[in-house]
Design a protein around this motif. Structure first.
Motif, PDB file in Angstrom:
ATOM      1  N   UNK A   1       0.849  -1.194   0.000  1.00  0.00           N
ATOM      2  CA  UNK A   1       0.000   0.000   0.000  1.00  0.00           C
ATOM      3  C   UNK A   1       0.888   1.249   0.000  1.00  0.00           C
ATOM      4  N   UNK A   2       0.331   2.392  -0.436  1.00  0.00           N
ATOM      5  CA  UNK A   2       1.161   3.597  -0.570  1.00  0.00           C
ATOM      6  C   UNK A   2       1.855   4.039   0.727  1.00  0.00           C
TER       7      UNK A   2
ATOM      8  N   UNK B   1       3.893   7.655   1.859  1.00  0.00           N
ATOM      9  CA  UNK B   1       4.216   8.980   1.349  1.00  0.00           C
ATOM     10  C   UNK B   1       4.631   9.946   2.452  1.00  0.00           C
ATOM     11  N   UNK B   2       5.131  11.092   2.000  1.00  0.00           N
ATOM     12  CA  UNK B   2       5.479  12.214   2.858  1.00  0.00           C
ATOM     13  C   UNK B   2       6.505  11.905   3.951  1.00  0.00           C
TER      14      UNK B   2
ATOM     15  N   UNK C   1       3.566   8.814   6.138  1.00  0.00           N
ATOM     16  CA  UNK C   1       2.187   8.352   6.049  1.00  0.00           C
ATOM     17  C   UNK C   1       2.203   6.986   5.370  1.00  0.00           C
TER      18      UNK C   1
ATOM     19  N   UNK D   1      -0.335   3.687   4.164  1.00  0.00           N
ATOM     20  CA  UNK D   1      -1.700   3.184   3.949  1.00  0.00           C
ATOM     21  C   UNK D   1      -1.790   1.691   4.264  1.00  0.00           C
TER      22      UNK D   1
ATOM     23  N   UNK E   1      -4.960   0.421   5.097  1.00  0.00           N
ATOM     24  CA  UNK E   1      -5.955   0.839   4.113  1.00  0.00           C
ATOM     25  C   UNK E   1      -6.543   2.220   4.385  1.00  0.00           C
ATOM     26  N   UNK E   2      -5.801   3.023   5.132  1.00  0.00           N
ATOM     27  CA  UNK E   2      -6.154   4.430   5.317  1.00  0.00           C
ATOM     28  C   UNK E   2      -4.882   5.170   5.695  1.00  0.00           C
ATOM     29  N   UNK E   3      -4.847   6.479   5.521  1.00  0.00           N
ATOM     30  CA  UNK E   3      -3.608   7.195   5.841  1.00  0.00           C
ATOM     31  C   UNK E   3      -3.376   7.325   7.349  1.00  0.00           C
TER      32      UNK E   3
ATOM     33  N   UNK F   1     -10.420   9.511   9.418  1.00  0.00           N
ATOM     34  CA  UNK F   1     -10.125  10.469   8.349  1.00  0.00           C
ATOM     35  C   UNK F   1      -8.642  10.555   8.060  1.00  0.00           C
ATOM     36  N   UNK F   2      -8.205  11.735   7.621  1.00  0.00           N
ATOM     37  CA  UNK F   2      -6.808  11.920   7.242  1.00  0.00           C
ATOM     38  C   UNK F   2      -5.882  11.981   8.448  1.00  0.00           C
TER      39      UNK F   2
ATOM     40  N   UNK G   1      -2.017  12.930   8.041  1.00  0.00           N
ATOM     41  CA  UNK G   1      -1.071  13.087   6.949  1.00  0.00           C
ATOM     42  C   UNK G   1      -0.201  14.322   7.103  1.00  0.00           C
ATOM     43  N   UNK G   2       0.713  14.517   6.140  1.00  0.00           N
ATOM     44  CA  UNK G   2       1.598  15.676   6.060  1.00  0.00           C
ATOM     45  C   UNK G   2       2.363  15.958   7.362  1.00  0.00           C
ATOM     46  N   UNK G   3       3.086  14.941   7.894  1.00  0.00           N
ATOM     47  CA  UNK G   3       3.830  15.182   9.132  1.00  0.00           C
ATOM     48  C   UNK G   3       5.033  16.113   8.908  1.00  0.00           C
TER      49      UNK G   3
ATOM     50  N   UNK H   1      -8.288  15.154   9.793  1.00  0.00           N
ATOM     51  CA  UNK H   1      -9.646  15.576   9.438  1.00  0.00           C
ATOM     52  C   UNK H   1     -10.655  14.926  10.374  1.00  0.00           C
TER      53      UNK H   1
ATOM     54  N   UNK I   1     -18.217   1.910   1.032  1.00  0.00           N
ATOM     55  CA  UNK I   1     -16.984   2.657   1.272  1.00  0.00           C
ATOM     56  C   UNK I   1     -16.825   3.656   0.125  1.00  0.00           C
TER      57      UNK I   1
ATOM     58  N   UNK J   1      -0.059  15.880  -0.960  1.00  0.00           N
ATOM     59  CA  UNK J   1      -0.837  16.012   0.268  1.00  0.00           C
ATOM     60  C   UNK J   1      -2.101  16.835   0.041  1.00  0.00           C
TER      61      UNK J   1
ATOM     62  N   UNK K   1      -4.474  14.572  -1.455  1.00  0.00           N
ATOM     63  CA  UNK K   1      -5.033  13.653  -0.456  1.00  0.00           C
ATOM     64  C   UNK K   1      -6.246  14.313   0.222  1.00  0.00           C
TER      65      UNK K   1
ATOM     66  N   UNK L   1     -10.372  13.460  -0.148  1.00  0.00           N
ATOM     67  CA  UNK L   1     -11.278  13.318   0.988  1.00  0.00           C
ATOM     68  C   UNK L   1     -12.499  14.220   0.822  1.00  0.00           C
TER      69      UNK L   1
ATOM     70  N   UNK M   1     -12.668   7.235   2.570  1.00  0.00           N
ATOM     71  CA  UNK M   1     -11.208   7.191   2.626  1.00  0.00           C
ATOM     72  C   UNK M   1     -10.694   7.928   1.396  1.00  0.00           C
TER      73      UNK M   1
ATOM     74  N   UNK N   1      -7.371   8.315  -1.173  1.00  0.00           N
ATOM     75  CA  UNK N   1      -6.065   7.823  -1.602  1.00  0.00           C
ATOM     76  C   UNK N   1      -5.280   8.898  -2.346  1.00  0.00           C
TER      77      UNK N   1
ATOM     78  N   UNK O   1      -2.517   8.473  -5.209  1.00  0.00           N
ATOM     79  CA  UNK O   1      -1.717   7.250  -5.063  1.00  0.00           C
ATOM     80  C   UNK O   1      -2.262   6.053  -5.821  1.00  0.00           C
ATOM     81  N   UNK O   2      -3.566   6.044  -6.105  1.00  0.00           N
ATOM     82  CA  UNK O   2      -4.130   4.868  -6.767  1.00  0.00           C
ATOM     83  C   UNK O   2      -4.898   5.267  -8.022  1.00  0.00           C
TER      84      UNK O   2
END
Lengths: 437, 189
Positions: free
Chosen positions: A206-207, A209-210, A223, A225, A228-230, A250-251, A253-255, A269, B119, B131, B134, B138, B161, B163, B166-167
Motif C-alpha cells: 500500500x502507498x 508517502x510524505x 504516512x 496506507x 488501508x487508510x492514511x 479520516x486523514x 497526513x503531512x507530518x 480531518x 466505502x 498532500x 489527499x 477526501x 477514505x 487515496x 496514489x491509486x
C-alpha cells in the motif's frame, strides 16, 4: 551494484536487505545519477587524484567521489584529471603557474594511508590566485566507509570556498514504486544525496508517502496506507522500531517535525475537514492550529521555529499561507498563479519553495520572504514535492522524465541540475535530511 | 460512451422486466426453468412485491399498470446503480449534474437496505501536490457522502477514505487519464 550497507542498520533490517539482495537483486530499485546541467558561473576547481599508501578498498576512489560531489552541486566545474599537467599530492609539488594556465581557481591535493582496517586522509586545498593554502586537515574512517570519508572532505572543501556548510554527508529519504505483474511494491528508502548506498527501510503493497526527517536525523515520520487508510508512523532508523503516532478517523497526513523534535505538525480531518494540528510526540496531545472550512494542509515550520507555512484553498484554490505563531491569523504569501501548494522554507529564512502551476505545467517556484518576489525555478511538466538541502543551496523535487518518475536536484537558484532516476520503476516523495553533527 | 452502455443495460432490463411478469428481481430469467418445480418455487419466492397469492406463470398482461411502472422503475434504478464511479473537474469537489440521478438511485437502495455498507473512496489526478490531493480526495468523498445523507442514507452505513493521487484508475499523463483519475468510487461490501 552499490548495495554496501555500512552504517550499522538493525540486524533485522540487515537480514531483510541481505535476503532481498539474494532473492531479488534485480528488482531492488537503485538510484542512478545523471548530471544534466551545470551553472555558467561554476567555479573551476581541480581535485587531483589522491596518492595512496598501502592497499585501498575496491570501489570508487575517494578523490573521484569528491570531484563528483563538487560537480553535482552545480557550483563547481572540476577539471578532468587527464587534463592536469601534474598530479601533486603535497604543497611542495603544486606549481601555481600551471594551474593558473589551466584556468583553475582552487586545487585539492591529498593522500590516503591504510592503517589496519582504517584509512587516513590528509588533504590540502589551495587558492591558485593567492597561492595560499586555505584548508589542510586529516580525517580517518573505516576502510568499509570510504564514501563517508569522501563526502566529509567534500563538505570541508565546499565550506572553505563558499563559506557555507557543505551538505554532501546528508541523506535523502524517498519512496520507490515498482509494479510487477500488477503487484505494487512501495519502498521507503534512505540513501546518500548522490543516490548511492540506498537501503530499504519499509516495504508495503500500500502507498507510503510524505517522509519527514526528525531534526537529529535519527527518525522518519511518514504516512502509510498499510491499514488501508492514511496513518502517521514514526520510524527509528537505527533499530527499525516503528510507532503508530496518529490514527484518527479520516486523514492523518503531512507530518512535519518541530525544530526541537518534540512535536509534529500534521493534517487531521477527525473533525470533518482537513485542519493543521500540532501533536506532542511524548504525550500525544493534539492542538488544533487552523479552523476553516477550506483544506488546510502541508504545514512546515519556518527557520525561526516560530511561524508556520501551510497550504490552504480558502481563497478558492490552493495558496501558501503563513502564521507568525501557531494559531495566529494566517497571511497569504503567494499570488502569482491560481495554484501554489506544499511550502518548504529554507533554514536560512530567505525563501519559501513550493509547487506552482504555470499554465498547464506544474513547476517549483520560490518566493523571497523579505520582498515577496517570486521566481519559477523549473521547466519540466509535472514537478512536485520540493525539499531544500539544510544549507539552503540545493533543492530536490520529484518530476517525470520520459513517463517515469525521477528525482531531480537543482541549485536553489535553479541554475544547475542532476537527476536521480531509479534503475527500475518510479521514485517519488524526496525528503532532504538534516546535517548531523 | 459509458452512458450508452448503460442505456443498453437499461433497455435489456426493461425487456426482461416486461417478459418476466411477476419476477421482481429478474435474476433467474435465463435458467428457462418453467417446467422445473424448483425454478417455479424460486420465482414464487421472489415475487413478494406482487403478493403471495399469485400462482406463478403470470403473464405480463395480468400486471396492473401500476405494477408495470414499478417494475420498470426498479429496473431503471438497478441499471443506474451499475454506475459506481463519479468524476470531478480539476481541483473541485462538486458533484456533476449527470451524477445526481445515479447517486439518488444508490441512496434509495442504501436507505432501503440499512445493513448494506459502502466505502466511498476519493481520488485525485497526479498533478499538483500529493498532500493537497489527499485532502481533495477526501473532500470529494465527503461531498458524495453528504449527497447520500441528504437523500436518506444513514451515516453509519458509509465510510470514507482518500487515496489522493496514489491509486490512479488509469496510468499515464494525458487529459483523459487525469479525467478518469479524479473520481469517487463506491465500494459495496
Amino acid at each position: 551494484m552499490n548495495h554496501k550497507i555500512s552504517f550499522r542498520p538493525s540486524r533485522a533490517l540487515f537480514a531483510a536487505v541481505a535476503l532481498m539482495l539474494f532473492t531479488a537483486s534485480s528488482v531492488q530499485a537503485e538510484l542512478l545519477i545523471r548530471v544534466t546541467e551545470g551553472a555558467d558561473s561554476a567555479i573551476p576547481v581541480s581535485v587531483v587524484p589522491f596518492a595512496e599508501n598501502g592497499s585501498m578498498p575496491a570501489g570508487d576512489k575517494v578523490s573521484s567521489i569528491v570531484q563528483a560531489d563538487l560537480a553535482m552541486s552545480g557550483e563547481f566545474r572540476p577539471l578532468a584529471p587527464e587534463k592536469m599537467l601534474s598530479l601533486p599530492s603535497a604543497r611542495a609539488d603544486v606549481y601555481f603557474r600551471d594551474w593558473r594556465l589551466l584556468g583553475q581557481r582552487y586545487v585539492l591535493v591529498g593522500e590516503l594511508t591504510r592503517n589496519g582496517d582504517r584509512v587516513q586522509a590528509r588533504y590540502e586545498l589551495f587558492d591558485v590566485n593567492r597561492e595560499e593554502r586555505i584548508l589542510g586537515e586529516t580525517a580517518a574512517a573505516p576502510a568499509s566507509n570510504m564514501r563517508s570519508l569522501a563526502h566529509h572532505i567534500s563538505d570541508k572543501v565546499y565550506e572553505a570556498i563558499t563559506g557555507v556548510q557543505g551538505a554532501f554527508s546528508t541523506k535523502l529519504a524517498y519512496v520507490t514504486l515498482e509494479i510487477t505483474n500488477g503487484k505494487r511494491r512501495y519502498r521507503l528508502q534512505v540513501s546518500d544525496i548522490d543516490g548511492k548506498r540506498a537501503s530499504v527501510r519499509l516495504e508495503s503493497k500500500e502507498p507510503i508517502l510524505s517522509p519527514a526527517w526528525s531534526p537529529d536525523g535519527t527518525k522518519l515520520a511518514y504516512v502509510s496506507f498499510e491499514t488501508d487508510k492514511p496513518v502517521i508512523f514514526v520510524h527509528e532508523l537505527s533499530s527499525g522500531k516503528r510507532i503508530k503516532l496518529a490514527d484518527f478517523p479520516g486523514l492523518n497526513s503531512a507530518p512535519a517535525w518541530s525544530p526541537d523534535g518534540q512535536s509534529l505538525l500534521m493534517t487531521l480531518s477527525k473533525d470533518g475537514n482537513a485542519e493543521i494540528y500540532q501533536m506532542n510526540v511524548q504525550s500525544r496531545k493534539v492542538t488544533k492550529l487552523t479552523n476553516h472550512w477550506a483544506i488546510d494542509t502541508e504545514a512546515a515550520w519556518d527557520s525561526s521555529g516560530e511561524g508556520i507555512f501551510f497550504t490552504s484553498d480558502r481563497s478558492g484554490g490552493p495558496q501558501i499561507y503563513y502564521m507568525s505563531k501557531p494559531g495566529a491569523e494566517p497571511r497569504r504569501i503567494t499570488f502569482g498563479s491560481r495554484y501554489n501548494a506544499r511550502p518548504r522554507p529554507d533554514s536560512q529564512g530567505n525563501y519559501v519553495y513550493y509547487v506552482h502551476q504555470r499554465e498547464r505545467a506544474f513547476n517549483i517556484a520560490r518566493t523571497k520572504l523579505d520582498n515577496g518576489e517570486e521566481t519559477v525555478l523549473t521547466r519540466t511538466e509535472s514537478d512536485e514535492s520540493p525539499s531544500v538541502s539544510p544549507n539552503g543551496r540545493m533543492l530536490i523535487y520529484a518530476t517525470k522524465s520520459n513517463g517515469e518518475s525521477v528525482l531531480t536536484v537543482i541549485s536553489a537558484d535553479g541554475g544547475a541540475a542532476y537527476s536521480l532516476p531509479a534503475s527500475e520503476g518510479d521514485v517519488r516523495d524526496p525528503a532532504w535530511g538534516p546535517i548531523v553533527r | 460512451m459509458k452512458l450508452s452502455v448503460h442505456i443498453k443495460v437499461l433497455a435489456l432490463l426493461l425487456s426482461v422486466g416486461v417478459f418476466a411478469g411477476c419476477s421482481t428481481t429478474g435474476e433467474n430469467m435465463d435458467d428457462g426453468g418453467y417446467d422445473s418445480d424448483v425454478a417455479a418455487i424460486d420465482q414464487d419466492g421472489g415475487s413478494t412485491v406482487y403478493g403471495g397469492d399469485d400462482q406463478g406463470g403470470i403473464s405480463s398482461s395480468s400486471m396492473t399498470e401500476e405494477q408495470r411502472m414499478e417494475a420498470q422503475q426498479q429496473a431503471e434504478q438497478d441499471a443506474l446503480r451499475e454506475i459506481t464511479t463519479f468524476y470531478f473537474d480539476f481541483d473541485t469537489s462538486e458533484i456533476k449534474p449527470e451524477a445526481r440521478d445515479v447517486l439518488v438511485a444508490h441512496a434509495r437502495y442504501l436507505s432501503s437496505n440499512p445493513r448494506q455498507k459502502v466505502r466511498l473512496e476519493g481520488h485525485g489526478d497526479e498533478r499538483g501536490s500529493k498532500e493537497y490531493n489527499l485532502a481533495l480526495g477526501e473532500r470529494r468523498a465527503n461531498a458524495v457522502q453528504r449527497f447520500l445523507i441528504v437523500n436518506g442514507v444513514s451515516r453509519g452505513q458509509m465510510e470514507t477514505v482518500s487515496y489522493g493521487e496514489e491509486k490512479p484508475a488509469v496510468m499515464g499523463s494525458s487529459e483523459s487519464a487525469w479525467a478518469q483519475n479524479r473520481r469517487v468510487q463506491l465500494e459495496f461490501e
